[in-house]
Design an enzyme around this catalytic site. Structure first.
Site, PDB file in Angstrom:
ATOM      1  N   ASP A   1       6.741  48.113  23.874  1.00  0.00           N
ATOM      2  CA  ASP A   1       6.751  47.473  25.215  1.00  0.00           C
ATOM      3  C   ASP A   1       6.204  46.837  25.264  1.00  0.00           C
ATOM      4  O   ASP A   1       4.790  47.123  25.793  1.00  0.00           O
ATOM      5  CB  ASP A   1       7.858  48.847  25.809  1.00  0.00           C
ATOM      6  CG  ASP A   1       7.552  48.044  27.492  1.00  0.00           C
ATOM      7  OD1 ASP A   1       7.514  46.973  27.266  1.00  0.00           O
ATOM      8  OD2 ASP A   1       7.912  49.035  28.432  1.00  0.00           O
TER       9      ASP A   1
ATOM     10  N   ASN B   1       5.810  44.976  27.583  1.00  0.00           N
ATOM     11  CA  ASN B   1       5.305  44.041  28.703  1.00  0.00           C
ATOM     12  C   ASN B   1       5.475  42.806  29.483  1.00  0.00           C
ATOM     13  O   ASN B   1       4.755  42.162  30.533  1.00  0.00           O
ATOM     14  CB  ASN B   1       4.833  44.926  30.044  1.00  0.00           C
ATOM     15  CG  ASN B   1       5.457  46.627  30.522  1.00  0.00           C
ATOM     16  OD1 ASN B   1       6.142  46.444  30.820  1.00  0.00           O
ATOM     17  ND2 ASN B   1       4.517  47.358  30.147  1.00  0.00           N
TER      18      ASN B   1
ATOM     19  N   HIS C   1      15.458  50.861  28.965  1.00  0.00           N
ATOM     20  CA  HIS C   1      15.204  49.775  27.706  1.00  0.00           C
ATOM     21  C   HIS C   1      16.319  50.323  26.392  1.00  0.00           C
ATOM     22  O   HIS C   1      16.677  50.683  26.376  1.00  0.00           O
ATOM     23  CB  HIS C   1      13.367  50.151  26.942  1.00  0.00           C
ATOM     24  CG  HIS C   1      12.521  49.555  27.630  1.00  0.00           C
ATOM     25  ND1 HIS C   1      11.831  48.820  27.285  1.00  0.00           N
ATOM     26  CD2 HIS C   1      12.050  50.595  29.014  1.00  0.00           C
ATOM     27  CE1 HIS C   1      10.950  48.871  28.390  1.00  0.00           C
ATOM     28  NE2 HIS C   1      11.190  49.106  29.207  1.00  0.00           N
TER      29      HIS C   1
END
Length: 194
Positions: free
Chosen positions: A79, A81, A185
């Site tokens: 991830d 971000n 996710h």
């Protein structure tokens, strides 16, 4: 994937937040990373967290570039971000001032691309394939839990597998399994020949 030969937890600059696990698999090294979130406050992005996030991006790039210079093949997954480009989120204009899509965050991600790191999903699914495609029909990897965003596919693509350019000939495909539920996710997968 066979069992890793070596497992290392953490990197020297992660502030003891448990963000990185590195596994060595013979033919490549896998960095599984949860990149810092810039943290959005009511008055805007948190400057301290944004600074940490940008520093983390740059220091990790420096570290993997050292290993790449030694001839290693690497996958940096997790991830990140950050949505890299406008096509990577359903509502780019509405999110211009939000952490995860700030120009300085996107520039930090672009430095990886400029250094020769390849976004495997985008390699196999070029942005041009989605030109003119309604945002709600594009692939994303994360959706807020609010307002039924996942059901409406109002998401962001912030989870990636980046590989060094030299490893790319051994990458056979990359996918997002958006139908897999249980998290905000979706799993992101890459097929690599060992």
């Amino acid at each position: 994937l066979e069992r890793p030969q070596f497992v290392t937890k953490g990197v020297r600059f992660e502030r003891d937040e448990g963000r990185v696990i590195v596994t060595e698999h013979g033919g490549f090294t896998l960095y599984n990373v949860y990149f810092p979130n810039g943290r959005q406050r009511e008055d805007g992005p948190d400057p301290e967290r944004i600074a940490f996030k940008l520093e983390f991006y740059d220091l990790l790039l420096e570290q993997v570039e050292e290993e790449r210079g030694e001839g290693k093949h690497l996958i940096v997954a997790g991830d990140w971000n950050t949505a890299h480009t406008e096509i990577d989120l359903a509502r780019p204009r509405e999110n211009e001032g939000q952490t995860g899509f700030l120009p300085i965050e996107r520039e930090a991600l672009q430095r990886w691309v400029d250094a020769g790191w390849v976004d495997t999903f985008r390699h196999f699914h070029p942005a041009s394939a989605y030109a003119g495609v309604e945002p709600r029909k594009r692939p994303y990897t994360w959706w807020t839990y609010r307002a039924g965003a996942r059901d409406r596919n109002v998401g962001w693509r912030i989870d990636y597998h980046f590989v060094n350019r030299e490893l790319l000939p051994r990458v056979r495909g990359a996918e997002i399994w958006s139908e897999v539920l249980g998290s905000d996710h979706a799993p992101v997968v890459v097929d690599v020949v060992s």
